[in-house]
Design an enzyme around this catalytic site. Structure first.
Site, PDB file in Angstrom:
ATOM      1  N   CYS A  39       0.354  -3.500   6.231  1.00 59.84           N
ATOM      2  CA  CYS A  39       1.102  -2.285   5.898  1.00 59.84           C
ATOM      3  C   CYS A  39       0.673  -1.140   6.821  1.00 59.84           C
ATOM      4  O   CYS A  39      -0.470  -1.086   7.274  1.00 59.84           O
ATOM      5  CB  CYS A  39       0.843  -1.896   4.437  1.00 59.84           C
ATOM      6  SG  CYS A  39       1.820  -0.463   3.898  1.00 59.84           S
TER       7      CYS A  39
ATOM      8  N   ASP B 212       0.122   1.748   5.901  1.00 64.25           N
ATOM      9  CA  ASP B 212      -0.708   2.658   5.095  1.00 64.25           C
ATOM     10  C   ASP B 212      -1.999   3.044   5.837  1.00 64.25           C
ATOM     11  O   ASP B 212      -2.730   2.178   6.321  1.00 64.25           O
ATOM     12  CB  ASP B 212      -1.045   1.973   3.759  1.00 64.25           C
ATOM     13  CG  ASP B 212      -1.617   2.950   2.743  1.00 64.25           C
ATOM     14  OD1 ASP B 212      -2.642   3.596   3.041  1.00 64.25           O
ATOM     15  OD2 ASP B 212      -1.040   3.066   1.642  1.00 64.25           O
TER      16      ASP B 212
ATOM     17  N   ARG C 231      -4.715   3.909   4.830  1.00 69.29           N
ATOM     18  CA  ARG C 231      -5.971   3.488   4.194  1.00 69.29           C
ATOM     19  C   ARG C 231      -6.307   2.025   4.458  1.00 69.29           C
ATOM     20  O   ARG C 231      -7.293   1.506   3.937  1.00 69.29           O
ATOM     21  CB  ARG C 231      -5.880   3.732   2.676  1.00 69.29           C
ATOM     22  CG  ARG C 231      -5.685   5.189   2.322  1.00 69.29           C
ATOM     23  CD  ARG C 231      -5.211   5.354   0.903  1.00 69.29           C
ATOM     24  NE  ARG C 231      -3.867   4.808   0.699  1.00 69.29           N
ATOM     25  CZ  ARG C 231      -3.206   4.833  -0.458  1.00 69.29           C
ATOM     26  NH1 ARG C 231      -3.767   5.359  -1.522  1.00 69.29           N
ATOM     27  NH2 ARG C 231      -2.001   4.333  -0.558  1.00 69.29           N
TER      28      ARG C 231
ATOM     29  N   HIS D   1      -1.570  -4.755   0.243  1.00 70.43           N
ATOM     30  CA  HIS D   1      -2.657  -4.042  -0.435  1.00 70.43           C
ATOM     31  C   HIS D   1      -2.190  -3.553  -1.792  1.00 70.43           C
ATOM     32  O   HIS D   1      -1.012  -3.206  -1.971  1.00 70.43           O
ATOM     33  CB  HIS D   1      -3.170  -2.873   0.422  1.00 70.43           C
ATOM     34  CG  HIS D   1      -2.163  -1.782   0.640  1.00 70.43           C
ATOM     35  ND1 HIS D   1      -2.209  -0.583  -0.049  1.00 70.43           N
ATOM     36  CD2 HIS D   1      -1.080  -1.700   1.445  1.00 70.43           C
ATOM     37  CE1 HIS D   1      -1.198   0.180   0.354  1.00 70.43           C
ATOM     38  NE2 HIS D   1      -0.505  -0.472   1.243  1.00 70.43           N
TER      39      HIS D   1
ATOM     40  N   CYS E  50       0.216  -0.186  -3.016  1.00 68.91           N
ATOM     41  CA  CYS E  50       1.135   0.059  -1.894  1.00 68.91           C
ATOM     42  C   CYS E  50       2.299   0.947  -2.348  1.00 68.91           C
ATOM     43  O   CYS E  50       3.041   0.605  -3.277  1.00 68.91           O
ATOM     44  CB  CYS E  50       1.669  -1.269  -1.357  1.00 68.91           C
ATOM     45  SG  CYS E  50       2.756  -1.064   0.074  1.00 68.91           S
TER      46      CYS E  50
HETATM   47 CO    CO Z   1       1.443  -0.141   1.700  1.00 71.27          CO
END
Ligand code: CO
Length: 215
Positions: A42, A44, A46, A98, A101
Site C-alpha cells: 500500500c 500508506d 506508515r 496492512h 488500511c
Molecule cells: Co493502506
C-alpha cells in the site's frame, strides 16, 4: 517551502552513514541491482517497504499503490511484475497489505472521496465476493481487519494468475508469491500462510486462505 532543505540534510546524513559502514556500497550498487524480492504494498506512509523488513537499497524491487491492488489490466503493475520476474529474476513476490488500511475502510464504508473511489472499486469487488463472511463479523473493526486480509488473498491470486508468473512457472523458473499483512499498531508482519509456487498450489491455498485457515 521551495527547497525542502531538511530532506536534503537527512539525505546527506543517510548517505554518509551508509558509506561509513561500507565505503563501496553506492559504487557497487550503481552498476547493477539484483534484488531477490518484489514487494507489492500500500502507498500508506506508515508502511515503508524496505524499512519494515530491514532490507537495504538494492535488495527489494517495490511497487506501491492505494490498498495494494493488483488489477489484471493495470499496465503499470504488470510491467513491474514482468520486469521483476523476467529481467531481475526475483524469487519472491510479496503482496503486503496492512491492518487499518484507509483505502480498504473506504471500500467497506462505500465512502465518497473522489477519483480514488474508482480504484477502490477493486477492493469493493473483494468485499462483495466475501460479503457473507464479512456479515458474520459483528463489528466494523473486525470486518475491516478481515477485509484487509481478504484483499491480500485476492491480490495474491491475481499475481499468480498473471501471464508473467504463469509463464515463469511453466519454464520452471522458481517464483513464490506470498500474502502478508502488516500491523500498524505493533510494527509486525503476519504471514497469511498463503505461499504459492505453482498453479496447482494456487487452487488449494486460495481456497484455504479465503476460508481463513492455513493450508
Ligand atoms: Co493502506
Amino acid at each position: 517551502m521551495r527547497f525542502l532543505r531538511h530532506l536534503f540534510q537527512n539525505n546527506s546524513a543517510w548517505a554518509a552513514e551508509i558509506t561509513r559502514k561500507d565505503p563501496d556500497f553506492f559504487n557497487a550498487l550503481s552498476s547493477q541491482q539484483a534484488p531477490a524480492h518484489l514487494w507489492i504494498g500500500c502507498s500508506d506512509s506508515r508502511v515503508p517497504a524496505n524499512e519494515i523488513v530491514g532490507l537495504l537499497p538494492g535488495e527489494m524491487f517495490v511497487h506501491r499503490n492505494v490498498a495494494n491492488v493488483v488489477v489484471h489490466g493495470d499496465l503499470n503493475c504488470l510491467s513491474v511484475i514482468q520486469y521483476a520476474v523476467d529481467v531481475l529474476r526475483v524469487r519472491h513476490i510479496i503482496v503486503c497489505g496492512h491492518y487499518g488500511c484507509g483505502g480498504v475502510l473506504s471500500a467497506l464504508r462505500d465512502d465518497k472521496l473522489g477519483l480514488v473511489d474508482n480504484w477502490l472499486r477493486h477492493v469493493q469487488d473483494v468485499r462483495w465476493k466475501h460479503q457473507d463472511q464479512l456479515d458474520e463479523l459483528h463489528t466494523e473493526a473486525e470486518q475491516h481487519d478481515r477485509l484487509c486480509e481478504l484483499n491480500v488473498v485476492e491480490q495474491v491470486v491475481n499475481v499468480a494468475q498473471t501471464t508473467v508468473v504463469r509463464d515463469a512457472w511453466s519454464r520452471n523458473q522458481p517464483v513464490a508469491v506470498h500474502g502478508w499483512v502488516y500491523g500498524l499498531r505493533d510494527g509486525l508482519l503476519r504471514d497469511l500462510g498463503m505461499v504459492i509456487t505453482s498453479p496447482e498450489e494456487l487452487l488449494v491455498k486460495a481456497k484455504a486462505a479465503r476460508e481463513g485457515v492455513s493450508a
